[in-house]
Design a protein around this motif. Structure first.
Motif, mmCIF file in Angstrom:
data_model
loop_
_atom_site.group_PDB
_atom_site.id
_atom_site.type_symbol
_atom_site.label_atom_id
_atom_site.label_comp_id
_atom_site.label_asym_id
_atom_site.label_seq_id
_atom_site.Cartn_x
_atom_site.Cartn_y
_atom_site.Cartn_z
ATOM 1 N N UNK A 26 0.930 -1.276 0.157
ATOM 2 C CA UNK A 26 0.104 0.044 -0.086
ATOM 3 C C UNK A 26 0.875 1.225 -0.181
ATOM 4 N N UNK A 27 1.874 1.135 0.799
ATOM 5 C CA UNK A 27 2.887 2.559 1.049
ATOM 6 C C UNK A 27 4.065 2.717 0.201
ATOM 7 N N UNK A 28 4.471 1.332 -0.250
ATOM 8 C CA UNK A 28 5.687 1.509 -1.240
ATOM 9 C C UNK A 28 6.974 2.395 -0.376
ATOM 10 N N UNK A 29 7.173 1.693 0.762
ATOM 11 C CA UNK A 29 8.290 2.474 1.808
ATOM 12 C C UNK A 29 9.639 2.496 0.928
ATOM 13 N N UNK A 30 10.478 3.454 1.648
ATOM 14 C CA UNK A 30 12.001 3.639 1.196
ATOM 15 C C UNK A 30 12.800 2.567 1.901
ATOM 16 N N UNK A 31 12.045 1.964 2.796
ATOM 17 C CA UNK A 31 13.283 1.062 3.673
ATOM 18 C C UNK A 31 12.080 0.265 4.538
ATOM 19 N N UNK A 32 12.506 -1.002 4.839
ATOM 20 C CA UNK A 32 11.886 -1.823 5.765
ATOM 21 C C UNK A 32 12.626 -2.504 6.788
ATOM 22 N N UNK A 33 12.201 -2.178 8.226
ATOM 23 C CA UNK A 33 12.790 -2.857 9.301
ATOM 24 C C UNK A 33 11.859 -4.183 9.718
ATOM 25 N N UNK A 34 12.546 -5.541 9.759
ATOM 26 C CA UNK A 34 11.511 -6.390 10.028
ATOM 27 C C UNK A 34 12.078 -7.335 10.949
ATOM 28 N N UNK A 35 11.330 -7.818 12.122
ATOM 29 C CA UNK A 35 11.574 -8.825 13.114
ATOM 30 C C UNK A 35 11.889 -10.160 12.269
ATOM 31 N N UNK A 36 12.473 -10.996 12.855
ATOM 32 C CA UNK A 36 12.494 -12.412 12.394
ATOM 33 C C UNK A 36 11.417 -13.376 12.807
ATOM 34 N N UNK A 37 11.694 -13.469 14.239
ATOM 35 C CA UNK A 37 10.498 -14.469 14.822
ATOM 36 C C UNK A 37 9.114 -13.682 15.014
ATOM 37 N N UNK A 38 8.391 -14.090 14.266
ATOM 38 C CA UNK A 38 6.947 -13.550 14.437
ATOM 39 C C UNK A 38 6.157 -14.804 14.055
ATOM 40 N N UNK A 39 4.841 -14.756 14.899
ATOM 41 C CA UNK A 39 3.916 -15.941 14.384
ATOM 42 C C UNK A 39 3.419 -15.897 13.157
ATOM 43 N N UNK A 40 2.894 -17.084 12.641
ATOM 44 C CA UNK A 40 2.314 -17.215 11.379
ATOM 45 C C UNK A 40 3.346 -16.927 10.138
ATOM 46 N N UNK A 41 3.773 -15.812 9.798
ATOM 47 C CA UNK A 41 4.883 -15.546 8.868
ATOM 48 C C UNK A 41 6.045 -14.793 9.440
#
Length: 368
Positions: A43-58
């Motif tokens: 939806x937003x097409x961000x310039x950068x993504x910060x993402x945790x590794x260990x998360x439920x489901x995906x």
């Protein structure tokens, strides 16, 4: 203002990161899990993504895998947030196409420094809609053996300077990109269950790397490792897929490359089965010379090496004893002994780790 997407399932951690980034200032979009993160990214097409590794489901690996297959988001810089420091976890993420890691806990200076660095290195997106296909045109020309296009390919795609022994990908991981060697040397290695390695290919400037897994749409069956510092540009799998789907001539070119590689491997199997180790050592010397140290007149057929001794001495080659062993498919001790025999016969010269071919004609026609 740059937009940063933060995907983190721990509310306090997510809020703290967002507050620090907003003070920088950046526009921040938050997502509480992987699925929500993918929706927000589209939806937003961000310039950068910060993402945790260990998360439920995906988990974070799944998020990165999905985004790297999305043509609109494949090149967005991606930083993993993780409390794990094991090398294996870092390697999985890098093979999937992650740009960096931040190990929890981290302070605000570390966070902002990593964000600023990745935003500076992010590929520039053309503002002219008509220029949006420039990178695909460059890729198409490079694949179809246009040397000028190959030289300029890295002008259109993210390019990274990697250190020696860096692995572009490892066996068992899933492909997300096609790699192009702009500078440097590397090897493609297969290993058996006991950990014994065998070099199945050498890669140098102008070579595409990792296309087999992209064509078969399966995991890598080998590992690509650099033999020296190298400059490599990363081409999103989505770009290659678009060319393969729309231009039969591109698909045919890769099919020819793949068929040639299979034929070479089959030929190598026959040689390993019936040729002496001595002959295989000689052929390995000639292969490394042709691939990494071509002579000015090296436009002759590989089957016909010049016999004129006035032009027969080659450039010094440098390769570790272990790599010579993996290339020949014999023990290090055996390879060293045979190299010593070839030196005594005046076929090669050895100076430390450097080997110079003195008589390529005799090496080519070695019978035993």
């Amino acid at each position: 203002m740059k937009t940063i997407l933060v995907i983190e399932d721990t509310p306090t951690m997510r809020t703290n990161i967002a507050e620090i980034l907003q003070l920088a200032p950046y526009q921040v979009v938050q997502a509480a899990n992987g699925k929500e993160g993918i929706e927000q990214a589209r939806q937003t097409h961000p310039d950068l993504i910060l993402c945790d590794i260990r998360m439920p489901d995906l988990d974070g690996y799944g998020v990165l895998h999905i985004l790297r297959k999305d043509p609109d988001l494949a090149t967005v810089p991606f930083i993993f947030l993780t409390a794990m420091a094991e090398a294996a976890d870092f390697r999985v993420g890098m093979n999937l196409g992650a740009d960096d890691y931040l190990t929890k806990p981290f302070d605000d200076v570390t966070l902002l420094g990593a964000v600023e660095l990745r935003l500076k290195k992010a590929p520039v997106i053309p503002t002219n809609p008509d220029a949006g296909s420039d990178h695909l045109t460059s890729l198409r020309q490079a694949i179809l053996e246009d040397n000028n296009a190959r030289q300029s390919l890295c002008d259109h795609y993210p390019t990274t300077q990697y250190n020696r022994k860096h692995r572009l990908y490892t066996a068992g991981s899933w492909p997300t990109a096609l790699y192009f060697m702009s500078q440097g040397k590397g090897k493609v290695v297969k290993a058996d269950v006991a950990g014994n390695q065998y070099i199945t290919g050498l890669i140098g400037p102008g070579d595409f790397v990792g296309y087999q897994a992209l064509l078969t749409q399966g995991p890598y069956t080998d590992t690509a490792e650099l033999l020296e510092d190298a400059l490599v540009c990363t081409i999103p799998a989505a770009d290659l897929r678009e060319l393969l789907d729309t231009l039969p001539v591109v698909a045919n070119q890769f099919n020819q490359m793949l068929a040639s590689e299979v034929a070479n491997l089959q030929n190598q199997l026959l040689k390993d089965a019936y040729q002496s180790v001595r002959k295989r050592v000689a052929e390995a010397l000639l292969l490394v010379q042709r691939t990494f140290y071509p002579q000015p007149d090296a436009n002759l057929s590989e089957d016909r090496i010049p016999g004129n001794r006035a032009h027969d001495q080659s450039l010094p080659m440098s390769l570790s004893r272990e790599n010579w062993s993996d290339l020949v498919g014999a023990s290090t001790e055996t390879v060293i002994r045979i190299l010593g025999d070839l030196r005594a016969e005046g076929l090669i010269e050895i100076n430390g780790s450097q080997i110079t071919l003195l008589d390529r004609d005799r090496l080519t026609n070695l019978k035993r």
